[in-house]
Motif scaffolding. Structure first.
Motif, PDB file in Angstrom:
ATOM      1  N   GLY A  47       9.717 -12.803  -5.810  1.00 30.79           N
ATOM      2  CA  GLY A  47       9.857 -11.523  -6.855  1.00 30.79           C
ATOM      3  C   GLY A  47       9.482 -10.752  -5.562  1.00 30.79           C
ATOM      4  N   ILE A  48      10.147  -9.072  -5.981  1.00 30.45           N
ATOM      5  CA  ILE A  48      10.038  -7.824  -5.273  1.00 30.45           C
ATOM      6  C   ILE A  48       8.303  -7.351  -4.957  1.00 30.45           C
ATOM      7  CG2 ILE A  48      10.665  -5.658  -5.491  1.00 30.45           C
ATOM      8  CD1 ILE A  48      13.270  -6.298  -5.832  1.00 30.45           C
ATOM      9  N   VAL A  49       8.215  -7.085  -3.989  1.00 25.25           N
ATOM     10  CA  VAL A  49       6.677  -6.233  -3.950  1.00 25.25           C
ATOM     11  C   VAL A  49       6.175  -5.183  -4.024  1.00 25.25           C
ATOM     12  CG1 VAL A  49       4.784  -5.908  -2.422  1.00 25.25           C
ATOM     13  CG2 VAL A  49       5.786  -8.212  -2.074  1.00 25.25           C
ATOM     14  N   SER A  50       6.194  -4.645  -5.361  1.00 27.12           N
ATOM     15  CA  SER A  50       5.825  -2.621  -5.145  1.00 27.12           C
ATOM     16  C   SER A  50       4.267  -2.305  -4.791  1.00 27.12           C
ATOM     17  CB  SER A  50       6.651  -2.671  -6.926  1.00 27.12           C
ATOM     18  OG  SER A  50       5.751  -3.274  -7.272  1.00 27.12           O
ATOM     19  N   ARG A  51       3.531  -3.654  -4.969  1.00 29.12           N
ATOM     20  CA  ARG A  51       2.003  -2.731  -5.247  1.00 29.12           C
ATOM     21  C   ARG A  51       1.400  -4.074  -3.974  1.00 29.12           C
ATOM     22  NH1 ARG A  51       1.752  -5.427 -10.603  1.00 29.12           N
ATOM     23  NH2 ARG A  51       2.812  -4.022 -11.650  1.00 29.12           N
ATOM     24  N   PRO A  52       0.132  -4.256  -4.076  1.00 25.91           N
ATOM     25  CA  PRO A  52      -0.816  -4.970  -3.429  1.00 25.91           C
ATOM     26  C   PRO A  52      -1.527  -5.570  -4.304  1.00 25.91           C
ATOM     27  CG  PRO A  52      -2.291  -2.434  -3.610  1.00 25.91           C
ATOM     28  CD  PRO A  52      -0.618  -2.366  -4.072  1.00 25.91           C
ATOM     29  N   GLY A  53      -1.664  -7.282  -3.810  1.00 22.18           N
ATOM     30  CA  GLY A  53      -1.858  -8.749  -5.051  1.00 22.18           C
ATOM     31  C   GLY A  53      -2.881  -9.392  -4.147  1.00 22.18           C
ATOM     32  N   PRO A  54      -3.235 -10.406  -4.960  1.00 20.32           N
ATOM     33  CA  PRO A  54      -4.147 -11.495  -4.209  1.00 20.32           C
ATOM     34  C   PRO A  54      -3.312 -12.297  -3.907  1.00 20.32           C
ATOM     35  CG  PRO A  54      -3.752 -11.771  -6.665  1.00 20.32           C
ATOM     36  CD  PRO A  54      -3.481 -10.020  -6.293  1.00 20.32           C
ATOM     37  N   ASP A  55      -2.095 -12.352  -3.267  1.00 24.23           N
ATOM     38  CA  ASP A  55      -0.683 -13.093  -2.719  1.00 24.23           C
ATOM     39  C   ASP A  55      -1.024 -12.890  -1.026  1.00 24.23           C
ATOM     40  OD1 ASP A  55       0.273 -10.509  -3.312  1.00 24.23           O
ATOM     41  OD2 ASP A  55       1.568 -11.796  -4.864  1.00 24.23           O
ATOM     42  N   ARG A  56      -1.608 -11.322  -1.085  1.00 23.30           N
ATOM     43  CA  ARG A  56      -1.691 -10.696   0.242  1.00 23.30           C
ATOM     44  C   ARG A  56      -2.645 -10.379   0.800  1.00 23.30           C
ATOM     45  NH1 ARG A  56       1.665  -7.165  -1.855  1.00 23.30           N
ATOM     46  NH2 ARG A  56       1.345  -7.884  -3.519  1.00 23.30           N
ATOM     47  N   GLY A  57      -3.396 -11.154   1.553  1.00 27.29           N
ATOM     48  CA  GLY A  57      -4.795 -10.794   2.170  1.00 27.29           C
ATOM     49  C   GLY A  57      -4.074  -9.872   3.331  1.00 27.29           C
ATOM     50  N   PHE A  58      -4.709  -8.746   3.484  1.00 25.78           N
ATOM     51  CA  PHE A  58      -5.053  -7.601   4.899  1.00 25.78           C
ATOM     52  C   PHE A  58      -5.850  -7.577   5.099  1.00 25.78           C
ATOM     53  CE2 PHE A  58      -3.807  -3.671   6.489  1.00 25.78           C
ATOM     54  CZ  PHE A  58      -2.162  -3.751   6.566  1.00 25.78           C
ATOM     55  N   VAL A  59      -6.014  -7.649   7.034  1.00 25.72           N
ATOM     56  CA  VAL A  59      -7.284  -7.129   7.642  1.00 25.72           C
ATOM     57  C   VAL A  59      -6.669  -6.064   8.210  1.00 25.72           C
ATOM     58  CG1 VAL A  59      -8.464  -8.353   9.936  1.00 25.72           C
ATOM     59  CG2 VAL A  59      -7.223  -9.779   8.039  1.00 25.72           C
ATOM     60  N   PHE A  60      -7.857  -4.946   8.329  1.00 24.28           N
ATOM     61  CA  PHE A  60      -6.981  -3.296   8.943  1.00 24.28           C
ATOM     62  C   PHE A  60      -7.142  -3.610  10.206  1.00 24.28           C
ATOM     63  CE2 PHE A  60      -7.794  -2.864   4.335  1.00 24.28           C
ATOM     64  CZ  PHE A  60      -6.992  -2.602   3.873  1.00 24.28           C
ATOM     65  N   GLN A  61      -6.570  -2.548  11.001  1.00 27.12           N
ATOM     66  CA  GLN A  61      -6.933  -2.451  12.406  1.00 27.12           C
ATOM     67  C   GLN A  61      -8.109  -2.484  12.558  1.00 27.12           C
ATOM     68  OE1 GLN A  61      -3.414   0.138  13.403  1.00 27.12           O
ATOM     69  NE2 GLN A  61      -3.688   0.192  15.380  1.00 27.12           N
ATOM     70  N   GLU A  62      -8.770  -1.465  11.872  1.00 21.66           N
ATOM     71  CA  GLU A  62     -10.374  -1.346  12.756  1.00 21.66           C
ATOM     72  C   GLU A  62     -10.829  -1.848  11.776  1.00 21.66           C
ATOM     73  OE1 GLU A  62      -8.895   0.839   9.550  1.00 21.66           O
ATOM     74  OE2 GLU A  62      -7.453   1.211  11.597  1.00 21.66           O
ATOM     75  N   PHE A  63     -11.094  -3.321  11.412  1.00 21.15           N
ATOM     76  CA  PHE A  63     -11.053  -3.836  10.144  1.00 21.15           C
ATOM     77  C   PHE A  63     -11.830  -3.899   9.324  1.00 21.15           C
ATOM     78  CE2 PHE A  63     -13.710  -5.512  14.772  1.00 21.15           C
ATOM     79  CZ  PHE A  63     -12.313  -6.424  15.222  1.00 21.15           C
ATOM     80  N   ALA A  64     -12.864  -2.616   9.239  1.00 20.87           N
ATOM     81  CA  ALA A  64     -12.871  -2.013   7.674  1.00 20.87           C
ATOM     82  C   ALA A  64     -13.152  -2.639   6.614  1.00 20.87           C
ATOM     83  CB  ALA A  64     -11.776  -1.419   6.841  1.00 20.87           C
ATOM     84  N   LEU A  65     -15.368  -3.223   7.850  1.00 20.75           N
ATOM     85  CA  LEU A  65     -15.263  -3.484   6.606  1.00 20.75           C
ATOM     86  C   LEU A  65     -16.597  -2.973   5.958  1.00 20.75           C
ATOM     87  CD1 LEU A  65     -16.784  -6.629   9.024  1.00 20.75           C
ATOM     88  CD2 LEU A  65     -15.238  -6.571   7.016  1.00 20.75           C
ATOM     89  N   PHE A  66     -17.075  -2.983   5.026  1.00 21.77           N
ATOM     90  CA  PHE A  66     -18.073  -2.695   4.240  1.00 21.77           C
ATOM     91  C   PHE A  66     -19.149  -2.361   4.654  1.00 21.77           C
ATOM     92  CE2 PHE A  66     -14.977  -4.301   0.739  1.00 21.77           C
ATOM     93  CZ  PHE A  66     -14.332  -2.849   0.223  1.00 21.77           C
ATOM     94  N   PHE A  71       0.647  -1.309   0.453  1.00 21.37           N
ATOM     95  CA  PHE A  71       0.054  -0.219   0.422  1.00 21.37           C
ATOM     96  C   PHE A  71       0.719   1.164   0.193  1.00 21.37           C
ATOM     97  CE2 PHE A  71      -3.313  -2.787   2.121  1.00 21.37           C
ATOM     98  CZ  PHE A  71      -3.850  -3.052   1.846  1.00 21.37           C
ATOM     99  N   GLN A  72       2.041   1.037   0.385  1.00 18.55           N
ATOM    100  CA  GLN A  72       2.816   2.291   0.281  1.00 18.55           C
ATOM    101  C   GLN A  72       3.724   1.475   0.337  1.00 18.55           C
ATOM    102  OE1 GLN A  72       3.103   5.045   3.988  1.00 18.55           O
ATOM    103  NE2 GLN A  72       2.772   3.064   5.202  1.00 18.55           N
ATOM    104  N   GLU A  73       5.058   2.717  -0.339  1.00 18.22           N
ATOM    105  CA  GLU A  73       6.205   2.059  -0.774  1.00 18.22           C
ATOM    106  C   GLU A  73       7.840   2.080   0.790  1.00 18.22           C
ATOM    107  OE1 GLU A  73       7.678   4.448  -3.649  1.00 18.22           O
ATOM    108  OE2 GLU A  73       6.774   3.970  -5.608  1.00 18.22           O
ATOM    109  N   SER A  74       8.613   1.488   0.979  1.00 16.50           N
ATOM    110  CA  SER A  74       9.821   1.845   1.551  1.00 16.50           C
ATOM    111  C   SER A  74      10.575   3.217   0.772  1.00 16.50           C
ATOM    112  CB  SER A  74      10.077   0.977   2.509  1.00 16.50           C
ATOM    113  OG  SER A  74      10.957  -0.381   1.021  1.00 16.50           O
TER     114      SER A  74
END
Ligand SMILES: Nc1ncnc2c1ncn2[C@@H]1O[C@H](COP(=O)(O)OP(=O)(O)OP(=O)(O)O)[C@@H](O)[C@H]1O
Ligand SMILES: [Mg+2]
Length: 205
Positions: free
Chosen positions: A74-93, A61-64
């Motif tokens: 492979g270098i990670v440079s953007r979000p992808g389906p290979d990495r699932g993310f659960v946000f600190q405030e859950f962020a459900l729709f 989501f952001q660059e170092s």
């Protein structure tokens, strides 16, 4: 359900400096570690030390400022389906039911409809949410929200699940419940996890 064997994630010499007007603040300095398949890794540290920042860099989501993240080489440079993310405030729709929230990433990925339904049923039953699939986030408990957020992150069958544990709004007892629920889910799925946690007494196997 999870991918066995060959997942490998490396975090190498990560630095993150935030530039605000004339002031610059280095939050992460030379962070390196490696994660292998099936591991459950906890990131622990005081508020503001950069845990969420590191997790979002791994998510893409952001660059170092310096250093690199590699997933299976492979270098990670953007979000992808290979990495699932659960946000600190859950962020459900909030306008989507439990079912619709979990289906959302599968629709984004254009997974065939019958496979979506089959996977949805598997995930719901894994987290004992079958009876709640038509409820909205405002109608379910904190623990159920977290389980829904985890299922949504697992929906795309990621190689690694990145979780930012809730802090502010959750009291100690609730956090313990969330951790127990999470442990039960992990035991069933065994996806590789990197989790920010605020409780160093977390007893995950
Ligand atoms: N976009 C940004 N611009 C400037 N500073 C930022 C930015 N994002 C985060 N920071 C700063 O970086 C530091 C680390 O923030 P981060 O959210 O990673 O902390 P954290 O370890 O997750 O804290 P918590 O446990 O409270 O969630 C904080 O001082 C924060 O103010
Ligand atoms: Mg944080």
């Amino acid at each position: 359900m999870s991918i066995d064997g060959e997942m490998n994630l490396t975090v190498t010499h990560i630095r993150k400096t935030f530039q605000n007007n004339s002031a610059s603040k280095t939050i992460l300095r030379d962070v390196s570690f490696a994660v292998e398949s099936g591991q459950f890794v906890s990131l622990v540290g005081p508020s503001g030390c950069g845990k969420s920042t590191l997790l979002t860099i791994i998510a893409g989501f952001q660059e170092s400022t310096a250093g690199e993240i590699r997933l299976n080489g492979g270098i990670v440079s953007r979000p992808g389906p290979d990495r699932g993310f659960v946000f600190q405030e859950f962020a459900l729709f909030p306008w989507m039911t439990v079912r619709e929230n979990i289906l959302f990433p599968m629709k984004q990925m254009k997974i065939p409809r019958p496979d979506q339904t089959e996977r949805l049923q598997k995930l719901l039953s894994m987290a004992q949410l079958e009876d709640s699939e038509h409820l909205y986030p405002s109608q379910i408990s904190g623990g159920m929200k977290q389980r829904t957020a985890v299922l949504r992150a697992l929906a795309g069958d990621p190689q690694v699940l990145l979780m930012d544990e809730p802090l502010g709004a959750v009291d100690h007892q609730m956090r313990q419940i969330l951790q127990e629920e999470l442990e039960a889910l992990w035991m069933k799925n065994r996806t590789t996890v990197i989790m920010v946690t605020h409780d160093i007494y977390c007893e995950l196997a």
